[in-house]
Design an enzyme around this catalytic site. Structure first.
Site, short mmCIF file in Angstrom:
data_model
loop_
_atom_site.label_atom_id
_atom_site.label_comp_id
_atom_site.label_asym_id
_atom_site.label_seq_id
_atom_site.Cartn_x
_atom_site.Cartn_y
_atom_site.Cartn_z
N SER A 220 0.86 -1.20 0.00
CA SER A 220 0.00 0.00 0.00
C SER A 220 0.89 1.23 0.00
O SER A 220 1.90 1.29 0.69
CB SER A 220 -0.95 -0.02 1.20
OG SER A 220 -0.24 0.09 2.40
N LEU A 221 0.48 2.22 -0.80
CA LEU A 221 1.35 3.38 -1.08
C LEU A 221 0.66 4.70 -0.81
O LEU A 221 0.89 5.69 -1.51
CB LEU A 221 1.81 3.30 -2.55
CG LEU A 221 2.49 2.00 -2.99
CD1 LEU A 221 2.68 1.97 -4.50
CD2 LEU A 221 3.84 1.85 -2.29
N GLY A 222 -0.21 4.74 0.21
CA GLY A 222 -0.91 5.98 0.54
C GLY A 222 -1.66 6.52 -0.67
O GLY A 222 -2.37 5.78 -1.36
N ALA A 223 -1.49 7.82 -0.94
CA ALA A 223 -2.21 8.44 -2.06
C ALA A 223 -1.78 7.86 -3.41
O ALA A 223 -2.48 8.06 -4.41
CB ALA A 223 -1.98 9.95 -2.03
N ASP A 224 -0.66 7.16 -3.46
CA ASP A 224 -0.22 6.52 -4.71
C ASP A 224 -0.92 5.17 -4.94
O ASP A 224 -0.56 4.45 -5.89
CB ASP A 224 1.29 6.31 -4.70
CG ASP A 224 2.03 7.61 -4.95
OD1 ASP A 224 1.71 8.31 -5.93
OD2 ASP A 224 2.92 7.95 -4.15
N GLY A 225 -1.85 4.80 -4.06
CA GLY A 225 -2.63 3.59 -4.29
C GLY A 225 -1.98 2.34 -3.76
O GLY A 225 -1.46 2.32 -2.65
N GLY A 251 -5.02 1.31 5.70
CA GLY A 251 -4.37 0.07 5.28
C GLY A 251 -5.16 -1.16 5.74
O GLY A 251 -5.21 -2.18 5.04
N ASP A 252 -5.77 -1.05 6.90
CA ASP A 252 -6.57 -2.16 7.42
C ASP A 252 -7.82 -2.35 6.55
O ASP A 252 -8.21 -3.48 6.24
CB ASP A 252 -6.97 -1.89 8.88
CG ASP A 252 -5.78 -1.50 9.74
OD1 ASP A 252 -4.66 -1.98 9.43
OD2 ASP A 252 -5.94 -0.73 10.69
N1 LIG Z 1 -4.12 10.39 0.99
C1 LIG Z 1 -4.74 9.35 0.41
N2 LIG Z 1 -5.49 9.54 -0.70
C2 LIG Z 1 -6.11 8.49 -1.29
N3 LIG Z 1 -6.04 7.22 -0.84
C3 LIG Z 1 -5.31 6.99 0.25
C4 LIG Z 1 -4.61 8.02 0.94
N4 LIG Z 1 -3.96 7.48 1.98
C5 LIG Z 1 -4.25 6.16 1.95
N5 LIG Z 1 -5.05 5.86 0.91
C6 LIG Z 1 -5.61 4.55 0.55
O1 LIG Z 1 -5.48 3.68 1.67
C7 LIG Z 1 -4.59 2.61 1.38
C8 LIG Z 1 -3.72 2.30 2.59
O2 LIG Z 1 -2.98 3.45 2.97
P1 LIG Z 1 -1.46 3.37 3.45
O3 LIG Z 1 -1.18 4.67 4.09
O4 LIG Z 1 -0.62 2.95 2.32
O5 LIG Z 1 -1.49 2.15 4.47
P2 LIG Z 1 -1.25 2.05 6.06
O6 LIG Z 1 -2.52 2.64 6.67
O7 LIG Z 1 -1.14 0.58 6.29
O8 LIG Z 1 -0.02 2.82 6.38
C9 LIG Z 1 -3.79 3.06 0.16
O9 LIG Z 1 -3.35 1.94 -0.58
C10 LIG Z 1 -4.82 3.91 -0.59
O10 LIG Z 1 -5.69 3.09 -1.31
O1 LIG Z 2 0.27 -2.01 16.05
P1 LIG Z 2 0.74 -0.66 15.61
O2 LIG Z 2 1.68 -0.69 14.47
O3 LIG Z 2 1.26 0.17 16.77
O4 LIG Z 2 -0.54 0.10 15.06
C1 LIG Z 2 -1.71 0.23 15.83
C2 LIG Z 2 -2.56 1.31 15.26
O5 LIG Z 2 -2.79 1.03 13.91
C3 LIG Z 2 -4.18 1.16 13.60
O6 LIG Z 2 -4.70 -0.13 13.44
C4 LIG Z 2 -4.33 2.02 12.37
O7 LIG Z 2 -3.60 1.46 11.31
P2 LIG Z 2 -2.99 2.27 10.11
O8 LIG Z 2 -3.26 3.73 10.33
O9 LIG Z 2 -1.53 1.97 10.09
O10 LIG Z 2 -3.70 1.72 8.95
C5 LIG Z 2 -4.82 1.82 14.80
O11 LIG Z 2 -6.13 1.37 15.01
C6 LIG Z 2 -3.90 1.43 15.92
O12 LIG Z 2 -3.89 2.42 16.90
#
Ligand SMILES: Nc1ncnc2c1ncn2[C@@H]1O[C@H](COP(=O)(O)OP(=O)(O)O)[C@@H](O)[C@H]1O
Ligand SMILES: O=P(O)(O)OC[C@H]1O[C@](O)(COP(=O)(O)O)[C@@H](O)[C@@H]1O
Length: 312
Positions: A220-225, A251-252
């Site tokens: 997962s790449l945030g805003a990059d999908g 991400g969850d």
């Molecule tokens: N700023 C954003 N704009 C659009 N989609 C987002 C953005 N941030 C996260 N997402 C969506 O959520 C998914 C998970 O976000 P990411 O930040 O990569 O994971 P994690 O929460 O595990 O750190 C991404 O793959 C994307 O689909």
């Molecule tokens: O186990 P870690 O890495 O400390 O993360 C726990 C946190 O991650 C979350 O599950 C959120 O996950 P993400 O923002 O990384 O997608 C929260 O509910 C929780 O507080």
């Protein structure tokens, strides 16, 4: 049924602030309390979309009771293992432009005996599960060898294992032969020891994790999908969000949506991206319901241009 395992769950407190200024008294415009922890969020997202799931969580102290109450109120099917320590409380400060600052506690120590009890609960319940999804950080206590052993026993017993963790725990899941791992950009960079700058770098890093034992890698790449690399090849997808509100739990949600749609191919990646985008549009770590999902903005393509730079 999808079994989720959160070894270090939390009570998540999200405060919406106008701007984060160090050393000032900040007034929260809004606040939310949600049950937290990555596996817990996967179960909540699945439940909100009518997919059967059971969440395994060690819980202790007043926060542990609060977590159980919050999850019961949402109707999450729970296997709660009592522990001596106090369940942690994680704080999110969310600014209007979508920037989030998170403070995660280390969490309570899980003794060897407590880890053995959690492992037994997981191994027993795994027999009836389509997937076992181990997510989040390891709490203090269990050695990485003990965690690796749990992963290996699950894979050895024929479970389809997914691991969404970081550092040594992610690598232990890979080495155990997890069917799926879901690193975010930072976790992927740490796993391969190189910061990706382009989609090609991400794909190469995912291939390295597959060569080390993972069946499929959903990066997962945030805003990059997100990028999916599996035995069928490479898929890339994006899901733009016009007003990001909180990326906590995105991400969850992505992982839950991907698993709910069969964890393979463009349809599953599309579903995951729709769930991830919806989570970003919601406050705190609220998980999307079917009414929040919009698949029309999701774009998934095979074999993306490897030279495309990452922005976020
Ligand atoms: N700023 C954003 N704009 C659009 N989609 C987002 C953005 N941030 C996260 N997402 C969506 O959520 C998914 C998970 O976000 P990411 O930040 O990569 O994971 P994690 O929460 O595990 O750190 C991404 O793959 C994307 O689909
Ligand atoms: O186990 P870690 O890495 O400390 O993360 C726990 C946190 O991650 C979350 O599950 C959120 O996950 P993400 O923002 O990384 O997608 C929260 O509910 C929780 O507080």
């Amino acid at each position: 049924m999808i079994l989720t395992v959160t070894l270090n769950p939390s009570v998540d407190r999200a405060l919406e602030v106008d701007a984060l200024i160090r050393g000032e008294v900040l007034r929260a415009a809004d606040s939310h309390i949600d049950p937290g922890g990555k596996g817990v969020n996967v179960s909540r997202a699945l439940l909100a979309n009518g997919v059967r799931s059971t969440a395994v969580v060690p819980t202790g102290g007043a926060e542990g009771e609060q977590l159980v109450d919050l999850l019961n109120a949402e109707g999450v099917d729970l296997l709660s293992v009592p522990i001596a320590g106090r369940t942690r409380s994680n704080i999110t400060l969310a600014e209007p432009d979508g920037t989030v600052t998170k403070i995660n506690e280390a969490g309570p120590v899980l003794s060897d005996a407590e880890f053995a009890q959690v492992s037994k609960a997981v191994l027993d319940a795994a027999a009836n599960a389509d997937w076992v999804v181990i997510c989040g950080s390891l709490p203090p206590g269990p050695s990485i060898d003990a965690f690796a052993d749990l992963c290996s026993r699950l894979v050895g017993a024929g479970s389809r294992l997914a691991v969404d963790s970081s550092g040594p725990a992610l690598l232990a899941g890979v080495a155990a032969g997890a069917a799926l791992v879901k690193p975010n950009r930072e976790e992927l960079a740490e796993a391969v020891g190189a910061e990706p700058a382009t989609l090609g770098d991400v794909i190469e890093a995912c291939r390295r994790l597959r060569a080390a034992g993972a069946g499929a890698v959903l990066a997962s790449l945030g805003a990059d999908g997100a990028i999916l690399v599996d035995a069928d090849g490479v898929l890339a997808g994006v899901s733009p969000v016009s007003v990001p509100r909180s990326t906590v739990g995105a991400g969850d949600a992505l992982l839950a949506g991907f698993l709910s749609a069969g964890a393979r191919g463009a349809a599953a990646l599309t579903e995951g991206l729709a769930w991830g985008a919806a989570a970003v549009s919601l406050p705190g770590s609220r998980m999307p319901t079917p009414a929040d999902l919009d698949r029309t903005h999701v774009r998934v393509t095979p074999d993306p241009d490897p030279s495309r730079p990452l922005h976020s």
